[in-house]
Design a protein around this motif. Sequence first.
Motif, PDB file in Angstrom:
ATOM      1  N   GLU A 144      20.723   2.207 -18.610  1.00 23.32           N
ATOM      2  CA  GLU A 144      20.011   3.162 -17.762  1.00 23.32           C
ATOM      3  C   GLU A 144      19.761   2.565 -16.386  1.00 23.32           C
ATOM      4  OE1 GLU A 144      17.235   5.874 -20.519  1.00 23.32           O
ATOM      5  OE2 GLU A 144      16.621   3.779 -20.447  1.00 23.32           O
ATOM      6  N   ARG A 145      19.615   3.452 -15.403  1.00 24.81           N
ATOM      7  CA  ARG A 145      19.261   3.014 -14.059  1.00 24.81           C
ATOM      8  C   ARG A 145      18.046   3.797 -13.590  1.00 24.81           C
ATOM      9  NH1 ARG A 145      23.411   5.686  -9.675  1.00 24.81           N
ATOM     10  NH2 ARG A 145      22.958   7.840 -10.200  1.00 24.81           N
ATOM     11  N   ILE A 146      17.304   3.185 -12.681  1.00 23.82           N
ATOM     12  CA  ILE A 146      16.159   3.842 -12.058  1.00 23.82           C
ATOM     13  C   ILE A 146      16.540   4.060 -10.603  1.00 23.82           C
ATOM     14  CG2 ILE A 146      13.714   3.700 -11.527  1.00 23.82           C
ATOM     15  CD1 ILE A 146      13.508   1.633 -13.810  1.00 23.82           C
ATOM     16  N   ARG A 147      16.558   5.326 -10.177  1.00 30.02           N
ATOM     17  CA  ARG A 147      16.993   5.665  -8.821  1.00 30.02           C
ATOM     18  C   ARG A 147      15.805   6.159  -8.011  1.00 30.02           C
ATOM     19  NH1 ARG A 147      18.755  10.413  -6.768  1.00 30.02           N
ATOM     20  NH2 ARG A 147      18.924  11.290  -8.849  1.00 30.02           N
ATOM     21  N   PHE A 148      15.537   5.454  -6.907  1.00 34.57           N
ATOM     22  CA  PHE A 148      14.497   5.845  -5.958  1.00 34.57           C
ATOM     23  C   PHE A 148      15.212   6.350  -4.710  1.00 34.57           C
ATOM     24  CE2 PHE A 148      12.524   2.539  -8.536  1.00 34.57           C
ATOM     25  CZ  PHE A 148      11.340   3.144  -8.896  1.00 34.57           C
ATOM     26  N   SER A 149      15.155   7.658  -4.459  1.00 31.89           N
ATOM     27  CA  SER A 149      15.873   8.213  -3.314  1.00 31.89           C
ATOM     28  C   SER A 149      14.945   8.812  -2.262  1.00 31.89           C
ATOM     29  CB  SER A 149      16.871   9.276  -3.778  1.00 31.89           C
ATOM     30  OG  SER A 149      16.205  10.298  -4.471  1.00 31.89           O
ATOM     31  N   SER A 150      13.655   8.885  -2.552  1.00 35.05           N
ATOM     32  CA  SER A 150      12.721   9.471  -1.584  1.00 35.05           C
ATOM     33  C   SER A 150      12.064   8.380  -0.744  1.00 35.05           C
ATOM     34  CB  SER A 150      11.647  10.285  -2.308  1.00 35.05           C
ATOM     35  OG  SER A 150      10.908   9.447  -3.160  1.00 35.05           O
ATOM     36  N   ARG A 151      11.432   8.799   0.332  1.00 31.51           N
ATOM     37  CA  ARG A 151      10.724   7.860   1.208  1.00 31.51           C
ATOM     38  C   ARG A 151       9.432   7.391   0.537  1.00 31.51           C
ATOM     39  NH1 ARG A 151      11.896   7.469   6.547  1.00 31.51           N
ATOM     40  NH2 ARG A 151      13.571   8.781   7.306  1.00 31.51           N
ATOM     41  N   PRO A 152       8.970   6.190   0.898  1.00 36.78           N
ATOM     42  CA  PRO A 152       7.701   5.703   0.346  1.00 36.78           C
ATOM     43  C   PRO A 152       6.530   6.577   0.796  1.00 36.78           C
ATOM     44  CG  PRO A 152       8.909   3.933   1.423  1.00 36.78           C
ATOM     45  CD  PRO A 152       9.626   5.195   1.732  1.00 36.78           C
ATOM     46  N   LEU A 153       5.540   6.707  -0.075  1.00 31.82           N
ATOM     47  CA  LEU A 153       4.324   7.470   0.204  1.00 31.82           C
ATOM     48  C   LEU A 153       3.138   6.512   0.218  1.00 31.82           C
ATOM     49  CD1 LEU A 153       5.030  10.331  -2.340  1.00 31.82           C
ATOM     50  CD2 LEU A 153       5.339  10.447   0.128  1.00 31.82           C
ATOM     51  N   PRO A 154       2.075   6.826   0.967  1.00 30.30           N
ATOM     52  CA  PRO A 154       0.887   5.957   0.930  1.00 30.30           C
ATOM     53  C   PRO A 154       0.198   6.068  -0.428  1.00 30.30           C
ATOM     54  CG  PRO A 154       0.506   7.864   2.332  1.00 30.30           C
ATOM     55  CD  PRO A 154       1.935   7.923   1.901  1.00 30.30           C
ATOM     56  N   THR A 155      -0.378   4.955  -0.894  1.00 34.04           N
ATOM     57  CA  THR A 155      -1.091   4.987  -2.171  1.00 34.04           C
ATOM     58  C   THR A 155      -2.348   5.815  -2.032  1.00 34.04           C
ATOM     59  OG1 THR A 155      -2.192   2.923  -1.618  1.00 34.04           O
ATOM     60  CG2 THR A 155      -0.233   2.777  -2.993  1.00 34.04           C
ATOM     61  N   LYS A 156      -2.790   6.337  -3.150  1.00 38.70           N
ATOM     62  CA  LYS A 156      -3.956   7.237  -3.145  1.00 38.70           C
ATOM     63  C   LYS A 156      -5.242   6.463  -3.116  1.00 38.70           C
ATOM     64  CE  LYS A 156      -1.212  10.425  -5.766  1.00 38.70           C
ATOM     65  NZ  LYS A 156      -0.935  11.010  -7.028  1.00 38.70           N
ATOM     66  N   ASN A 212       0.819  -1.211   0.000  1.00 36.62           N
ATOM     67  CA  ASN A 212       0.000   0.000   0.000  1.00 36.62           C
ATOM     68  C   ASN A 212       0.855   1.265   0.000  1.00 36.62           C
ATOM     69  OD1 ASN A 212       0.996  -0.199   2.550  1.00 36.62           O
ATOM     70  ND2 ASN A 212      -0.945   0.125   3.602  1.00 36.62           N
ATOM     71  N   GLN A 213       2.091   1.165  -0.470  1.00 39.22           N
ATOM     72  CA  GLN A 213       2.976   2.322  -0.567  1.00 39.22           C
ATOM     73  C   GLN A 213       3.585   2.384  -1.962  1.00 39.22           C
ATOM     74  OE1 GLN A 213       5.802   1.672   2.578  1.00 39.22           O
ATOM     75  NE2 GLN A 213       4.510   2.693   4.078  1.00 39.22           N
ATOM     76  N   TYR A 214       3.991   3.598  -2.355  1.00 40.43           N
ATOM     77  CA  TYR A 214       4.667   3.742  -3.637  1.00 40.43           C
ATOM     78  C   TYR A 214       5.810   4.735  -3.507  1.00 40.43           C
ATOM     79  CZ  TYR A 214       2.595   8.299  -4.732  1.00 40.43           C
ATOM     80  OH  TYR A 214       2.251   9.620  -4.727  1.00 40.43           O
TER      81      TYR A 214
END
Length: 109
Positions: free
Chosen positions: A97-109, A54-56
């Motif tokens: 290519e790379r995919i970089r996720f650097s932020s905290r997870p957010l709740p899904t809408k 339930n997070q993205y």
Amino acid sequence: MSEIRLIRAINDELYLVEVQATLERKADSLHIGDLKIIKEKNSEKKKATLTVGNQYMEGVVESLKKPLAVLQKTNADPVDVYSSPSHELKCCSIIRERIRFSSRPLPTK
């Protein structure tokens, strides 16, 4: 918290996925979450979203300075009975290519 690097194929193209988090999965499944890549209108930039439970998380797609080769190790037949078994490396693909996720997870809408 540790850095996780995964290799993910999307539309026959391989990406290196970098996540600054700890991911958990069920022991009997390789499925971690849903990864989507979106190309921005009027731009060459791409964004990515990773949904886990339930997070993205939102990430960016970046070009690698030096491409990476994906190699597959295979056993080669020995030439004769006295030689030791050897291994061959086969280049399966190139990751550009790379995919970089650097932020905290957010709740899904």
